[in-house]
Design a protein around this motif. Structure first.
Motif, PDB file in Angstrom:
ATOM      1  N   MET A 165       0.847  -1.199   0.000  1.00 13.86           N
ATOM      2  CA  MET A 165       0.000   0.000   0.000  1.00 13.86           C
ATOM      3  C   MET A 165       0.880   1.246   0.000  1.00 13.86           C
ATOM      4  N   ASP A 166       0.528   2.193  -0.891  1.00 16.87           N
ATOM      5  CA  ASP A 166       1.317   3.422  -0.945  1.00 16.87           C
ATOM      6  C   ASP A 166       0.725   4.488  -0.017  1.00 16.87           C
ATOM      7  N   GLU A 167       1.340   5.641   0.020  1.00 11.65           N
ATOM      8  CA  GLU A 167       0.906   6.672   0.971  1.00 11.65           C
ATOM      9  C   GLU A 167      -0.479   7.216   0.640  1.00 11.65           C
ATOM     10  N   GLY A 168      -0.900   7.032  -0.611  1.00 16.07           N
ATOM     11  CA  GLY A 168      -2.258   7.410  -0.988  1.00 16.07           C
ATOM     12  C   GLY A 168      -3.277   6.331  -0.687  1.00 16.07           C
ATOM     13  N   ARG A 169      -2.832   5.283   0.012  1.00 17.06           N
ATOM     14  CA  ARG A 169      -3.659   4.142   0.409  1.00 17.06           C
ATOM     15  C   ARG A 169      -4.138   3.318  -0.786  1.00 17.06           C
ATOM     16  N   VAL A 170      -3.389   3.381  -1.881  1.00 20.76           N
ATOM     17  CA  VAL A 170      -3.665   2.507  -3.026  1.00 20.76           C
ATOM     18  C   VAL A 170      -2.952   1.179  -2.777  1.00 20.76           C
ATOM     19  N   THR A 171      -3.728   0.103  -2.792  1.00 19.70           N
ATOM     20  CA  THR A 171      -3.203  -1.221  -2.463  1.00 19.70           C
ATOM     21  C   THR A 171      -3.045  -2.068  -3.715  1.00 19.70           C
ATOM     22  N   THR A 172      -1.928  -2.740  -3.824  1.00 19.48           N
ATOM     23  CA  THR A 172      -1.691  -3.719  -4.877  1.00 19.48           C
ATOM     24  C   THR A 172      -1.229  -5.009  -4.222  1.00 19.48           C
TER      25      THR A 172
END
Ligand SMILES: [Fe+2]
Length: 169
Positions: A105-112
């Protein structure tokens, strides 16, 4: 010096062992009350080879994790997950056996996610929060190598969680 056992993923020798139970992660689960019912059940075991003390700049640590199969109220067994406090410091994961996911998960809360299976090897970028999830019926066994001074932040995950959870279908 230790020995890494390629037959079962375990580390032999001067490795530090620890066990986490379902209850240890109580407030990380979607349903903490379901966790209370099986609080003492082993969730995952780790073995860590501290080539140098934790936090030593430039040192590499090496660990083996055995994440058991199961679920808590339908949510697959998982590790806590964390951020590295030094985003320049990533981590290498090597799956030995089992099936599951690395959740990123990145800082923008986008999860892969990255699917794990035998001998899948993946570099986790240091800017991403990461946890592993066992979606199979066997233990998910994997090795990790990480910079001893990467720093671990578990608190943000405890407070905010990941933006995706993984449930038995
Ligand atoms: Fe990490």
């Amino acid at each position: 010096m230790i020995r890494t056992d390629f037959s079962n993923g375990s580390l032999h020798g001067e490795a530090v062992r620890s066990v986490r139970t379902v209850g240890d992660l109580r407030d990380y689960w979607h349903n903490p009350l379901a966790a209370d019912l099986v609080a003492l059940q082993p969730l995952y075991e780790t073995e860590t080879y501290f080539s140098k003390p934790d936090g030593t700049e430039g040192a590499i640590l090496w660990g083996s994790t055995r994440l058991f199969p199961g679920d808590v109220g339908g949510e697959y067994f998982m590790t806590r997950g964390h951020w590295h406090t030094k985003p320049t410091h990533g981590e290498l994961i090597v799956c030995v056996s089992g099936t599951g996911l690395v959740v990123l998960m990145d800082e923008g809360r986008v999860t892969t996610t990255v699917e794990l299976g035998p001998w899948v090897t993946y570099h986790i970028d240091g800017t991403l929060a990461h946890r592993t999830v066992n979606t199979g019926s066997e233990p998910l066994i994997f090795w990790c190598a990480w910079a001893a001074d990467c720093g671990h932040n578990y608190e943000n995950i405890l407070r905010e969680g990941f933006s995706r959870r993984f449930f038995v279908e």
